[in-house]
Design a protein around this motif. Structure first.
Motif, PDB file in Angstrom:
ATOM      1  N   UNK A 188      36.255  25.621  -1.417  1.00 15.56           N
ATOM      2  CA  UNK A 188      37.002  25.094  -2.558  1.00 15.56           C
ATOM      3  C   UNK A 188      37.994  24.901  -2.041  1.00 15.56           C
TER       4      UNK A 188
ATOM      5  N   UNK B  73      38.744  22.291   0.551  1.00  9.77           N
ATOM      6  CA  UNK B  73      38.988  20.669  -0.398  1.00  9.77           C
ATOM      7  C   UNK B  73      41.014  20.622  -0.704  1.00  9.77           C
ATOM      8  N   UNK B  74      41.420  21.660  -1.807  1.00  8.82           N
ATOM      9  CA  UNK B  74      42.838  22.003  -1.863  1.00  8.82           C
ATOM     10  C   UNK B  74      43.831  21.633  -0.188  1.00  8.82           C
TER      11      UNK B  74
ATOM     12  N   UNK C 210      42.870  17.942   1.363  1.00 14.22           N
ATOM     13  CA  UNK C 210      42.653  16.582   0.747  1.00 14.22           C
ATOM     14  C   UNK C 210      41.384  15.715   0.979  1.00 14.22           C
TER      15      UNK C 210
END
Lengths: 197, 197, 197, 197
Positions: free
Chosen positions: D186, D189-190, D193
DNA sequence: GACTAACCGAGACGGTACGTCTGGTCTTAAG
DNA sequence: CTTAAGACCAGACGTACCGTCTCGGTTAGTC
């Protein structure tokens, strides 16, 4: 100014190791006020405590049950029992009805009716009410005695039962909310009966 | 076995969009039972619902107030009002007392006393009770009419008030829990009054 | 005249041994109306039946649980899921937010939020919601595939997780009642992350 | 032995005109127990009162709504919010997910999910939740500040929106019951991007 | 002058009942 | 076989009151 504020919020404090009469008065006043305002169902211990600004424990200390409180209220507003001596038993009875109906028409009637109602489920109240009824019957016994001395009464009459019937009639009109009936009419029924002599 | 368990837990189901008479009976039975067991104070809607295995909403649907329920209970156990015609008004009255006291001595008395008590704080019950009292007075009016035909009554008597006094006496003995008084004694008081003719 | 009165009171009767589409519509309409008027807590089966003039049994027949009914309401007002193809992933994401927020701003948002809430205690709704979320993720997968073909995506990116994060962001703004946020701002965060490249 | 029995049956008495902490603890414990046993739908005020051996009025005195009670439960089991400082923003985010998912996996997760659900129909809970979210965002703002000092962040990033997206992702995994997802995935992803830099 | 004892307002406490509402199930009567 | 209507049991809702208890403070009388 602080003085003023203090006196505003001032509550009834203890006055030592004894009952504060101001407290008793405030509680009974509050109870009566609620009784007449909200009716019998609204007369809760909480409501009384709120209204009287008293602690619930204080109320329970002096009047352990709802019935005791009702009796307290009635005792507070009840006047002396005066029986007019008109010289004739029929008018004595009529005067009694007029007097008691007038008394009951203001406040006291609702209180006494609730006491009779409470007596149907509270044994203590029933007992107190029986005692009270006994006293009222005794009042009538002396009146009947007086009349008997005058030779006014028939020989066969059962005085105690007759006194009870007078009281029954009074209570009945209270319970059925008809305190406007003429005392003289009721007295005639009780004095002469129905049967042609 | 499953069968048995099912019949044990089986509740009264709906019988369509209309009142289930079994439910009504169960509720009134339960209410009467509680009334006689726990007294008037124990007669709560919750207790009835528990005892009758009914939903509270069902009770409130058919009897919106505690008073309505009391009236329902009384209507259920009340028999027809039979007035003996003994040919004499005094014995008619005596027979009435004997009959009604006997009736009240079983169950019904406690219920009716509570209805009178409830009427002191529930206007609907008071109204129903007034209606009921009116009917009973009318019963007496026909009896008095009969007696008047026989020339038994004094001309000045107020029949309606006398009937009310008879009822007052009956209720009074119920409310003060003295249903053992002899009807003949009460009848003599009401028939002849106190005053020597 | 009688005709008129009849048509006024006319209800939806059975149309034979099959589902009446008018009834389904009336029930879902009523449910949506209540949902938007009284909120989620006011959406009771009783209220729906009253509003829709339908029998409760009819509702339970077609939607066995509260959750099923919510899903039915949402399915009724939900439009097709159109994903704009702007040629760039960032603007695709931005367009998605703009589109879905706009859609949610009218009625549908409250319904969907309640579905998510209901899913926390209703397993069936949770399952249906999971299924729905899977479909939405698959929508995004094809879009990412397209972008990958253009060489727009970084090699290390986890497409499925990224899609889920987009959905998470959308739902989050719905649940916290902030559907006025600009889609372009959200898209920038998701497209580029925080770290300086 | 009598001692033991007494302490068993002993109830929590009043400790004067102020809150009894034992009572509060008992109620919150009972509520949490029911929540985890029977789920959100089983958490009725009646059930809590029964389980906690408390009066319903006592519960309502301190937690006027169901939502307030939920917040109370969560506050009770919630630990301090510790944010690891790993020196890199990506690993900070990953550590956050690992930490919060671990925390939510025991009891607290179900409670917090129900709070979010409740917030959809209870305005007070929604407000409290918004406040709470604000605090968590501020936590992240200081972390981002730190990272910015290290020159780790891209200049264009909207810190507040990014923090909100992190929270959105965490909540989303809670609400969809997927607390087993790896925090590092996670975080990637953050942090970076989707778009190739 | 310190101490005890009872009183007082306040209000928390565990409970019970109130009257209303909701959830699901069932039956009827109409089509 | 479906529909509207609505009765039915069960039980939760939030409020009010019950009678008991403790608190903190008061005052009167005793030592």
């Amino acid at each position: 100014m602080d003085q003023h504020r203090k006196s505003e919020t001032q509550q009834r404090r203890s006055i030592g190791a004894r009952k504060n009469p101001n407290t008793e008065a405030a509680i009974l006043d509050a109870a009566l006020k609620i009784l007449l305002t909200k009716g019998g169902k609204g007369l809760s211990m909480d409501a009384i405590a709120r209204e009287a600004k008293a602690g619930k424990a204080t109320i329970y200390r002096w009047w352990p049950t709802r019935g005791a409180l009702l009796l307290g209220i009635y005792a507070r507003i009840k006047g002396a029992h005066v029986h007019a001596d008109t010289g004739r038993i029929e008018t004595d009875i009529a005067a009694f009805f007029e007097y008691v109906f007038e008394f009951w028409r203001g406040d006291a009637g609702r209180v006494f009716a609730l006491i009779i109602a409470e007596a149907q489920s509270d044994l203590d109240v029933a007992e107190a009410l029986a005692l009270y009824r006994g006293e009222r019957i005794n009042d009538w016994m002396t009146i009947f005695e007086r009349a008997k001395g005058r030779g006014e009464l028939s020989e066969t009459v059962d005085c105690r039962l007759t006194a009870d019937t007078i009281i029954a009639t009074a209570w009945h009109h209270l319970l059925t909310n008809r305190l406007d009936v003429k005392g003289t009419d009721l007295a005639r029924v009780l004095a002469y009966g129905v049967v042609k002599p």
